[in-house]
Design an enzyme around this catalytic site. Structure first.
Site, PDB file in Angstrom:
ATOM      1  N   LYS B  37     -10.633   0.528 -39.756  1.00 40.43           N
ATOM      2  CA  LYS B  37      -9.686  -0.536 -40.075  1.00 40.43           C
ATOM      3  C   LYS B  37      -9.207  -0.414 -41.520  1.00 40.43           C
ATOM      4  CE  LYS B  37     -10.356  -4.372 -37.901  1.00 40.43           C
ATOM      5  NZ  LYS B  37     -11.206  -5.493 -37.496  1.00 40.43           N
ATOM      6  N   ARG B 106     -13.350  -9.081 -42.515  1.00 38.08           N
ATOM      7  CA  ARG B 106     -13.460  -8.410 -41.215  1.00 38.08           C
ATOM      8  C   ARG B 106     -14.222  -7.098 -41.366  1.00 38.08           C
ATOM      9  NH1 ARG B 106      -7.350  -8.033 -39.414  1.00 38.08           N
ATOM     10  NH2 ARG B 106      -7.995  -8.158 -37.240  1.00 38.08           N
ATOM     11  N   GLY B 115     -14.582  -5.494 -30.677  1.00 36.88           N
ATOM     12  CA  GLY B 115     -15.259  -6.722 -30.288  1.00 36.88           C
ATOM     13  C   GLY B 115     -16.708  -6.775 -30.671  1.00 36.88           C
ATOM     14  N   HIS B 467     -11.076  -8.882 -23.256  1.00 43.93           N
ATOM     15  CA  HIS B 467     -12.259  -8.031 -23.429  1.00 43.93           C
ATOM     16  C   HIS B 467     -12.534  -7.173 -22.200  1.00 43.93           C
ATOM     17  CE1 HIS B 467     -16.638  -7.175 -23.354  1.00 43.93           C
ATOM     18  NE2 HIS B 467     -16.421  -6.905 -24.645  1.00 43.93           N
ATOM     19  N   ARG B 573     -26.872  24.120  -1.541  1.00 43.43           N
ATOM     20  CA  ARG B 573     -28.232  23.720  -1.176  1.00 43.43           C
ATOM     21  C   ARG B 573     -28.411  23.856   0.323  1.00 43.43           C
ATOM     22  NH1 ARG B 573     -26.841  19.013  -5.149  1.00 43.43           N
ATOM     23  NH2 ARG B 573     -24.980  19.515  -3.982  1.00 43.43           N
ATOM     24  N   ARG B 629     -28.908  28.710  -2.685  1.00 44.47           N
ATOM     25  CA  ARG B 629     -30.310  28.495  -3.011  1.00 44.47           C
ATOM     26  C   ARG B 629     -31.141  28.449  -1.738  1.00 44.47           C
ATOM     27  NH1 ARG B 629     -31.995  23.031  -5.985  1.00 44.47           N
ATOM     28  NH2 ARG B 629     -31.637  22.183  -3.912  1.00 44.47           N
ATOM     29  N   GLY B 775     -31.317  24.615 -13.480  1.00 46.36           N
ATOM     30  CA  GLY B 775     -31.351  23.391 -12.689  1.00 46.36           C
ATOM     31  C   GLY B 775     -31.844  22.299 -13.618  1.00 46.36           C
ATOM     32  N   THR B 776     -30.908  21.707 -14.340  1.00 46.43           N
ATOM     33  CA  THR B 776     -31.341  20.784 -15.395  1.00 46.43           C
ATOM     34  C   THR B 776     -31.853  19.458 -14.839  1.00 46.43           C
ATOM     35  OG1 THR B 776     -28.998  20.321 -15.728  1.00 46.43           O
ATOM     36  CG2 THR B 776     -30.083  21.729 -17.344  1.00 46.43           C
ATOM     37  N   ASN B 777     -31.592  19.158 -13.574  1.00 47.63           N
ATOM     38  CA  ASN B 777     -32.187  17.937 -13.020  1.00 47.63           C
ATOM     39  C   ASN B 777     -33.709  18.030 -13.076  1.00 47.63           C
ATOM     40  OD1 ASN B 777     -29.593  17.266 -12.424  1.00 47.63           O
ATOM     41  ND2 ASN B 777     -29.827  17.290 -10.201  1.00 47.63           N
ATOM     42  N   ASP B 778     -34.240  19.064 -12.468  1.00 47.39           N
ATOM     43  CA  ASP B 778     -35.693  19.213 -12.454  1.00 47.39           C
ATOM     44  C   ASP B 778     -36.229  19.594 -13.823  1.00 47.39           C
ATOM     45  OD1 ASP B 778     -35.662  18.483  -9.887  1.00 47.39           O
ATOM     46  OD2 ASP B 778     -36.593  20.281  -9.075  1.00 47.39           O
ATOM     47  N   CYS B 840     -26.243  24.389 -12.891  1.00 45.28           N
ATOM     48  CA  CYS B 840     -25.763  23.628 -11.749  1.00 45.28           C
ATOM     49  C   CYS B 840     -26.410  22.250 -11.836  1.00 45.28           C
ATOM     50  CB  CYS B 840     -26.126  24.321 -10.443  1.00 45.28           C
ATOM     51  SG  CYS B 840     -27.884  24.567 -10.257  1.00 45.28           S
TER      52      CYS B 840
END
Lengths: 885, 885
Positions: B37, B106, B115, B467, B573, B629, B775-778, B840
């Protein structure tokens, strides 16, 4: 002490390496190239001991052969050259129809693998050379005995025909003759055996038994090399962490014969007692026998004491050899010899395997005899064998129901459920989590995997040097061997002794120190620490750099650990205190509270109990640090499992049973190992950790006032993110500030390192931690993505297929988990150079893991009380090996 | 596009830093120091736009204040100096009883936080200055209106009194007056309001309202700084990954008044349409209003089109400002202005938040207008906002039950269960895994956490710049705002619209593009790709280095992914194929077989089904690589859960139900995530993988013969040890050799990298792998020791306490998981420099994660089809930012 050894891989382009050394060209330092047997045969030749001449085909050839499926260029010519040399030396000719040379072909790897590799004796025999031998010796019985042995061994080892096929034929002949042992067989019987054995070969292979000695020799060498990769060898290497790439050497040696009659024989001996370490010549021999007869336990052998009477001259020679060898090798030796017509020949010497007890006594004696230094003595002890000295023994005062007595083959006591096969043993232990005693007529290398997991071994035949006895001593496992009282009926899964029948699953107790076999489970007492052991430990303390702490959850454990030399507590698991009968109800009340207030009410009841525990532990460890881990397991672990227990709990807490069940269900986790536990609990239910910290601080204050020096180290479990540690540390600090005026003792706040992410962000964690303590149990599970509770389903397959060398839980996996540990230490100390780092958990007492911990610069290891002495020795060994570099 | 920004930490010894800049001393490049600002107010001053004079207190001061809990030395003197300067410039004096200067205070942080921070207007008013103002303006209503606003704002923001306490008093007065909006209140009403408000202050704080303007100013600055750490601000920063260390600046500015009557007003505008990107001035204003009135939605504002008629001169000025700003900033601007008695004043400009649709259109238009380059255009797009363009929309042909219509505040469609509070939204989504629509009268910054997880937002009051509308557009979330038809009864958890009552948990559908609210769940159709979007994507493809593949388990998914520009399949898969109705029975038959033969029989039935799937996928991806896989989940996942289903299965397979249950129990795992799955299955049940490989190879052969270019990449899951990969690769190679003559296509064999140990031993794995795929999930689950299925129990607490910035599953955790990935890449490529490495899984479509993947040198990312375009843009952005370095 066995170490994993990895010879440098053979360069594919390397053609000029030497294939063969005659015995007089080598020495004992050439172990990697000539194997243990070959190097020691060479060394004994140097010492002018009576070694039949021969030569060693190097491990180079084996590795080349295994890799390329053929021999290196020039090998066969080299072999011929050495055979010619041997013929000249002996004055006989290989395959000659008048004066034939016979040889033995024996494997010998650079690492000790007793019974794993195969041996062929009397090679060079065929119908033609047999005739020559007959003419030359005039000893028909000897000649046919040698021939039938050769066909049997060659058929089994080279042609892959089961030993039983030959055994069956021999048993039939014995039966016909009414003979029980082989010495009762006549020449004709043996002649018939040769005929029958050759028929077996023809039937099984579709070919005649190979008559050409040259071909026999090549096939035998071939078979020895291939036997490197037989299942028994692979299993043995896996258990002992040997690399598959080492390869074996092959020894070709002129035959001497122990089966030439009653002035001949064969035997094995230890220069000191391998069981208790006593400085006394110890061994057995068998008259008119050959090769493995003694070890295989086909007849009951005679002791060396008896030899003194039967063959006094030979005995005198043997005693002289013993002295030369011990002085030369500066270690207890395990020797094999043969007596041919009154003359002694040495066929092998090597450092003898020994029990932990013997290792300690021999170490202390040899230092006293000024034969070796303290450092040498320490390095030589197999730290894991010390387990035996610390294992429980049977309470001598307890009434016992002895049902049989066998040979005290490997000391210690064991108790478990009876099983009758190695496979069953493996299955019961791995999958059913049972403790078992493996009962066999005799054991063989095929049984290794079952022996490895059994608590103890009981055999009905075989002596103190039988397979079962030797292997058990190596493993530090209790063994009663040659227990002829019992009749093993493996087929029906039972053994019979007198009027008693013991079935699979029945519990028995073995005393490997006395040879007693008892029904049921016997009370045990703790092993005492011998004076020699104390001496060895005091030496260890002089050299080691690592501090050794103990894991202890109770004042009693703390005392035991301290007695064994623990220099603090590395892990006190507070949750174990929660499981006591009186407390678990309060814990459950806490868990099942609907609101904070209810939880706090229950926690107020737990507070004095925890405080009392901590006071007890502080007292026991007066002046030593005590690492206390805050609550770790998920809350559902504290709830009862069975419906009946749940109902009782509901009544106790005046709770609706359905509501209780719903609550329990709501706590259920798909993967509790990765769930709501450790500091995750402390962050969501801060009141629990607050109570624990309060108990620690108040206990510290009270104990301090009573004059105890208190050094608590408060440990936050399962931290994966610095903000977790920061949040819990903040809470602990607030509590400490609350008691600030009364706290006169030093304290630390630190974290368990048990998640990969903790290792990877150790530089973020270190500023918030006064110490790190590796929890390698969980770190191994997360690094491998492996639940210890579930791995049983495929562990068997993984180990037997050699995918894992051993259960990853057994010791630090240096390639994976170890790498994470190194990253953690480096990152942590990059921001806090003097950060205290230790390890707790099972692996802290595994000798190889202790050595790794030394190597990567930990300050301490912590292990169960009974492993503390082992860790002290292993730590000293690591420090000594470090100095050598 | 928001990025995490971390200002360098303030050196504690640094005392000479500058505390304050007047507006004419700064410029837009000084964002870090002056906040957005302040920097833009300075820039507008340079541009000679009508900005009321003032000055900015730097972020330095804020950080100092937050760290030391006091102002830096000399700050207060500096403040006084600048106030004096301001007084001189304006010709008024702060606190003066004749010609008082009033100011606004402000906040303005270097990062956009709409906000989040607090504003105080009309500061400097007290009973004395009020009188002066009355005397000077003669506008009593204006004076009391300003005063009551000031007391309210100051009371709320500085004195921490809930806004509702003031609102209540005002409502009572309104009620008494019969007024519905504030403009209907009389001077006396406002006078009364001031009195009542001061009573509120007295009652709530126990003190009188502070009359001293100097004190007011210091307290206000104080409050702005403290508001940096209020919960709303922290939540906002957490969601947007902003560092807590940035701090805010404070702007003190001479007041101009929009509440001086009907020639005054206040408004907000966007230089282009932020919803669809149209190049059309877009905004709202409100006559006789001040400050937040428009945004707070207290009255319905007028559009800029209406301004043209009402205040033509002001409108003309505003249009001129718009042109100057767009040309100067070269971006769409979001501006705030006030009209005081017919004169326009600019109070703020900043780059305007926009929907993904608008971002794309504006980018393309501005490039066509030659205002910006393609690179600039690309970098400016918030890649995650593109989600909206790709989200499903309501099927226009479907019959719909519209119950209400509101403002189309943020485009797209959403469907979910109705909840009435942000907390409920968070709870339902996080713990119950429900999709929800958050229904509120209006939203406020306190609702951010609930809005973040909701599918869409419905409000009953507030306009297109309320908002709810602004935040939803920023989040790319569907929003229907100001839907006056509905009466929200949050207390009773319901809303009423005509004769219809909708309760919590009922499902509704929102259309944010039309403003329609519909009962029930509507059928959706896929979003179309606009021409502009295609243009942007074609630019992205010019710059990006990363290949983008898609995850697809079916030929249909493969086609969709390819349509969106996927250059291959990164993860197919195979197990998803097993769940189809017809197949699951055969799969169960396989699992429940007692022996190998039974399993093989069932597998033979599965073979043609899998083969057919693969042919379909190969056809869809003709010429592009397809990573397949092998079976990954534990077998028990394929068995039914309910007893009734089990009974049916038992009947189908003619199996005893008890036996079936026992079998199912035997498959139970304590931690299935870490259990018998992935290659562990392939090693213990090789026949399963053999069938799958056979299906892949036969499908490849058939498709090749049909002229399809086939490029299979066979992927081994859950490898943690090189021997696992070696064993499975061996099996695959054997299969390939079997088909060697018919295989005319290229293929690869590689491994998923999803365990820490795989990363740590990547140098061992690389020689056995043609490719790695993270396999970044596991990998995230094992690195954190965190089960995604169980983390809900503490996730809420962890996020709200700022322990984790976001769910670790949402994107790559660079400090932990990312470090492992880097180790893996380095080790893998150290032995195989050209090793193909991709990622993946869900995180492959998260823009920040895609950028990380670019940075660490991956070859490709693979994500769900609908995220492919996002990944293409994110990859381009990463490449462009790389060029800049």
């Amino acid at each position: 002490m066995p170490h994993a050894r990895n010879s440098a891989p053979l360069k594919k382009t390397e053609k000029g390496f030497r294939s063969i050394y005659a015995f007089d060209e080598g020495n004992k330092e050439m172990n990697d190239l000539l194997g243990g047997k070959g190097a020691n045969l060479a060394e004994m030749s140097i010492l002018k001991l009576p070694v039949p001449p021969g030569f060693t085909i190097t491990t180079n050839v084996c590795r080349y052969y295994l890799e390329h499926k053929k021999y290196p260029k020039g090998f066969e010519a080299d072999l011929q050259k050495h055979m010619k040399k041997l013929e000249k030396l002996i004055g006989k000719k290989f395959g000659d129809r008048e004066n034939p040379l016979l040889v033995s072909v024996r494997s010998g790897a650079p690492v000790s693998m007793p019974g794993m590799m195969d041996t062929i004796l009397n090679l060079g025999l065929n119908d033609a050379t047999l005739k020559a031998l007959l003419a030359k010796t005039g000893n028909e019985r000897f000649c046919y005995d040698s021939y039938r042995r050769f066909v049997n061994m060659f058929g089994n080892v080279v042609l892959d025909i089961p030993h039983e096929d030959f055994e069956e034929e021999l048993d039939a002949i014995k039966h016909h003759r009414g003979a029980t042992v082989d010495t009762e067989l006549t020449t004709e019987d043996l002649q018939l055996a040769v005929k029958k054995f050759k028929e077996v070969v023809r039937r099984k292979t579709g070919h005649e038994f190979p008559e050409d000695p040259e071909k026999q020799l090549l096939l035998a060498i071939h078979a020895v090399f291939n036997s490197w990769n037989n299942d028994r060898a692979i299993t043995y290497r896996r258990i002992h962490n040997f690399s598959d790439k080492i390869g074996t050497a092959v020894n070709v040696q002129a035959m001497v014969f122990g089966n030439m009659g009653n002035t001949s024989g064969t035997g094995v001996a230890f220069t000191r007692n391998p069981s208790n370490g006593e400085k006394r010549f110890y061994g057995e021999f068998m008259i008119n026998a050959q090769g493995e007869d003694v070890v295989a336990g086909i007849r009951t052998p005679q002791t060396l004491d008896e030899m003194k009477d039967v063959m006094p001259d030979v005995f005198a020679d043997l005693v002289e050899v013993r002295e030369i060898l011990e002085k030369h090798y500066r270690d207890m030796q395990d020797i094999e010899f043969t007596i041919q017509e009154g003359k002694l020949y040495m066929l092998q010497t090597r450092s003898g395997k020994r029990t932990g007890r013997a290792a300690v006594k021999i170490a202390v004696d040899m230092v006293n005899e000024k034969l070796i230094t303290k450092k040498e003595a320490l390095v030589r002890i197999d730290a894991s064998s010390l387990n035996q000295l610390l294992h429980s023994d049977i309470d001598p005062k307890a009434p016992k129901h002895v049902i049989a007595k066998g040979l005290p083959a490997s000391p210690g006591a064991a108790c478990g459920k009876v099983v009758f096969s190695a496979d069953d043993a493996f299955d019961w232990v791995t999958n059913r989590k049972e403790k078992v005693i493996l009962v066999r007529k005799e054991t063989s290398p095929e049984d290794i995997h079952g022996m490895h997991v059994a608590e103890g071994i009981l055999t009905s035949t075989g002596g103190a040097t039988s397979h079962a006895a030797v292997v058990c001593r190596g493993m530090g496992k209790c063994c009663v061997a040659g227990c002829a009282d019992i009749m093993v009926d493996a087929k029906n899964k039972r053994f019979i002794v007198g009027h008693t029948v013991v079935y699979e699953g029945d519990t028995i107790t073995l005393n490997g120190t006395t040879g007693e076999v008892m029904l049921g489970s016997m009370p045990m007492v703790k092993a005492g620490m011998s004076e020699d052991f104390e001496t060895v430990l005091s030496w260890a303390d002089q050299f080691r750099k690592l501090t050794v702490r103990t894991n202890a959850d109770t004042p009693y454990d703390a005392e035991v650990g301290r007695k064994f030399g623990a220099e603090g507590i590395g892990l006190c698991r507070t949750e174990h205190m929660f499981f006591e009968e009186a407390r678990i109800k309060v814990v459950r009340e806490m868990i099942l509270s609907k609101d904070l207030e209810g939880r706090q009410r229950a926690l107020r009841k737990l507070l004095p109990m925890q405080r009392k525990d901590f006071i007890g532990i502080f007292k026991a460890m007066n002046g030593l640090p005590v690492t206390i881990r805050l609550l770790d397991p998920p809350l559902h672990e504290f709830l009862p499992q069975k419906d009946s227990q749940l109902e009782e709990l509901a009544r106790d807490l005046m709770m609706d049973i359905e509501e209780l069940k719903r609550f329990k269900d709501s706590l259920h986790e798909v993967n509790p190992m990765l769930g709501h536990r450790g500091c995750r609990l402390g962050i969501t239910y801060p009141e629990i950790y607050e109570m624990q910290v309060q108990a620690i601080l108040e206990a510290g204050i009270q104990a301090s006032r009573a004059g105890i020096e208190v050094l608590p180290e408060i440990e936050v479990p399962l931290v994966g993110h610095v903000e977790e540690l920061r949040a819990v540390r903040q809470m602990i600090t607030t509590m400490i500030n609350h008691y600030a005026e009364d706290i006169t003792f030093k304290y630390k706040i630190g974290t368990m390192i048990e998640l990969p992410r903790a290792c990877l962000t150790a530089d973020e964690l270190a500023p918030e931690a006064d110490f790190f303590s590796f929890g390698t149990n969980d770190l191994t599970q997360t690094t491998f993505g492996l639940s210890r509770d579930d791995s049983g389903k495929f562990m068997n397959e993984y180990i037997s297929r050699n995918i894992w060398e051993r259960d990853p839980a057994a010791g630090i996996d240096e390639h994976g988990v170890g790498k994470l540990m190194k990253i953690c230490i480096e990152l942590g100390r990059s921001v806090k150079p003097k950060l205290e780092i230790g390890i707790c958990g099972e692996q802290g007492g595994d000798p190889a893991s202790v050595q790794f911990c030394h190597k990567i610069g930990l300050d301490y290891v912590s292990c169960s009380p009974y492993r503390v002495p082992i860790a002290r020795v292993a730590a000293a060994q690591a420090a000594i090996m470090d100095m050598k570099k």
